[in-house]
Scaffold this active site. Structure first.
Site, PDB file in Angstrom:
ATOM      1  N   THR A  16       0.866  -1.172   0.000  1.00 46.45           N
ATOM      2  CA  THR A  16       0.000   0.000   0.000  1.00 46.45           C
ATOM      3  C   THR A  16       0.902   1.221   0.000  1.00 46.45           C
ATOM      4  OG1 THR A  16      -1.720   1.223   1.188  1.00 46.45           O
ATOM      5  CG2 THR A  16      -0.110   0.098   2.524  1.00 46.45           C
ATOM      6  N   ASN A  18      -0.467   3.866   1.467  1.00 50.34           N
ATOM      7  CA  ASN A  18      -1.196   4.598   2.501  1.00 50.34           C
ATOM      8  C   ASN A  18      -0.369   4.654   3.796  1.00 50.34           C
ATOM      9  OD1 ASN A  18      -2.873   5.129   4.720  1.00 50.34           O
ATOM     10  ND2 ASN A  18      -4.675   4.301   3.686  1.00 50.34           N
ATOM     11  N   ASP A  80      -7.231  -6.328   2.006  1.00 49.28           N
ATOM     12  CA  ASP A  80      -8.379  -5.825   1.261  1.00 49.28           C
ATOM     13  C   ASP A  80      -9.550  -5.808   2.225  1.00 49.28           C
ATOM     14  OD1 ASP A  80      -9.522  -4.775  -1.100  1.00 49.28           O
ATOM     15  OD2 ASP A  80     -10.597  -6.657  -1.392  1.00 49.28           O
ATOM     16  N   TYR A 165     -17.069   4.529   5.048  1.00 40.86           N
ATOM     17  CA  TYR A 165     -18.399   4.385   5.625  1.00 40.86           C
ATOM     18  C   TYR A 165     -18.419   4.602   7.140  1.00 40.86           C
ATOM     19  CZ  TYR A 165     -19.172   2.225   1.053  1.00 40.86           C
ATOM     20  OH  TYR A 165     -19.247   1.995  -0.294  1.00 40.86           O
ATOM     21  N   LYS A 186     -10.544   3.084  17.623  1.00 42.31           N
ATOM     22  CA  LYS A 186     -11.033   2.323  16.455  1.00 42.31           C
ATOM     23  C   LYS A 186     -10.046   1.202  16.113  1.00 42.31           C
ATOM     24  CE  LYS A 186     -11.950   2.419  11.551  1.00 42.31           C
ATOM     25  NZ  LYS A 186     -11.768   3.103  10.283  1.00 42.31           N
TER      26      LYS A 186
HETATM   27  P1  IMP Z   1      -9.338  -0.832   0.837  1.00 43.09           P
HETATM   28  O1  IMP Z   1      -9.252  -2.167   1.505  1.00 43.09           O
HETATM   29  O2  IMP Z   1      -8.368   0.151   1.423  1.00 43.09           O
HETATM   30  O3  IMP Z   1      -9.276  -0.959  -0.663  1.00 43.09           O
HETATM   31  O4  IMP Z   1     -10.759  -0.226   1.214  1.00 43.09           O
HETATM   32  C1  IMP Z   1     -11.936  -0.554   0.522  1.00 43.09           C
HETATM   33  C2  IMP Z   1     -13.074   0.357   0.875  1.00 43.09           C
HETATM   34  O5  IMP Z   1     -13.827  -0.218   1.946  1.00 43.09           O
HETATM   35  C3  IMP Z   1     -12.727   1.754   1.336  1.00 43.09           C
HETATM   36  O6  IMP Z   1     -12.596   2.640   0.262  1.00 43.09           O
HETATM   37  C4  IMP Z   1     -13.931   2.120   2.180  1.00 43.09           C
HETATM   38  O7  IMP Z   1     -14.993   2.529   1.355  1.00 43.09           O
HETATM   39  C5  IMP Z   1     -14.320   0.787   2.801  1.00 43.09           C
HETATM   40  N1  IMP Z   1     -13.660   0.610   4.107  1.00 43.09           N
HETATM   41  C6  IMP Z   1     -12.692  -0.294   4.412  1.00 43.09           C
HETATM   42  N2  IMP Z   1     -12.305  -0.168   5.700  1.00 43.09           N
HETATM   43  C7  IMP Z   1     -13.038   0.839   6.195  1.00 43.09           C
HETATM   44  C8  IMP Z   1     -13.070   1.463   7.484  1.00 43.09           C
HETATM   45  O8  IMP Z   1     -12.329   1.138   8.423  1.00 43.09           O
HETATM   46  N3  IMP Z   1     -13.961   2.480   7.608  1.00 43.09           N
HETATM   47  C9  IMP Z   1     -14.769   2.896   6.620  1.00 43.09           C
HETATM   48  N4  IMP Z   1     -14.763   2.376   5.410  1.00 43.09           N
HETATM   49  C10 IMP Z   1     -13.905   1.336   5.190  1.00 43.09           C
END
Ligand code: IMP
Length: 208
Positions: A16, A18, A80, A165, A186
């Site tokens: 990532t 991030n 993911d 969300y 959290k």
């Molecule tokens: P990714 O795993 O970083 O690709 O996240 C996928 C998507 O899931 C994000 O863009 C959010 O829309 C949602 N998501 C995943 N984890 C969270 C969280 O901890 N809070 C809120 N939304 C989440």
């Protein structure tokens, strides 16, 4: 290296860019006493872009970890995650980041889900955040862990912390949303925290 010198810490790549996720994994590995140097995709600007085409969180996490482990030839961790809503048969699930059609448009994604469950009564507004974390070793070997936090969707967004969300999700046992929680609170209950904490001992053992 001189005889008896300490072994340098093993390197692990987190697939990532991030910085928040990197810091979270670093904290969890430190708690597990894993002597690991962490790199991220920011350290590998030529790494391939991996499209999340999998049907499950595990498929996507493994897809990313395999591609980056092959490119870097280093043990690689990826994750993911998404929101699974009971009244939507588990969707948006792996499509959480692009539910409204535009990847990463958190506000539009949240508004679309709220609209879709507008007529769903309080007793059927259950939802869960799910995260799958994967470790892939370049010489072969993979391990997958899952973390889940269950809760319910409220009707109007509340709170400024977090992302995605978070403003509409209240975890079981709480009456505040994950966007109203302090980030460290959290982390303690989050799906990502749980999946990464379960993976940390596997990372430590794999790098011995
Ligand atoms: P990714 O795993 O970083 O690709 O996240 C996928 C998507 O899931 C994000 O863009 C959010 O829309 C949602 N998501 C995943 N984890 C969270 C969280 O901890 N809070 C809120 N939304 C989440």
């Amino acid at each position: 290296m001189t005889a008896g010198a300490a072994r340098p810490p093993a390197s692990v790549v987190l697939a990532t860019a991030n910085p928040g996720k990197l810091a979270e994994l670093a904290r969890i590995l430190a708690d597990e006493h894993a002597d690991v140097t962490l790199a991220s995709l920011a350290d590998f600007p030529c790494a391939p872009e991996v499209t999340e085409t999998g049907a499950t969180f595990a498929e996507n996490a493994l897809l990313k970890a395999h591609a980056i482990a092959e490119f870097t030839q280093l043990p690689t961790v990826s994750d993911d995650s998404g929101l699974c809503v009971d009244a939507l048969n588990g969707m948006p699930g792996v499509l959480s980041a692009r539910w409204s059609g535009r990847h990463g448009d958190d506000e539009a994604n949240l508004r679309l889900v709220l609209g879709q469950v507008a007529d769903v009564p309080d007793e059927r507004r259950g939802a869960r955040f799910v995260c799958v974390a994967a470790l892939v070793l370049p010489g072969g070997g993979e391990h997958v862990t899952e973390g889940v936090v269950t809760g319910r969707l409220i009707r109007e967004p509340r709170g400024e912390n977090g992302f995605g969300y978070d403003p509409i999700f209240v975890p079981d046992g709480y009456d505040i949303t994950t966007a109203e929680m302090a980030p460290a609170d959290k982390d303690k209950i989050s799906h990502r925290g749980r999946a990464l904490r379960a993976l940390a001992p596997v990372i430590r053992r794999s790098l011995r």
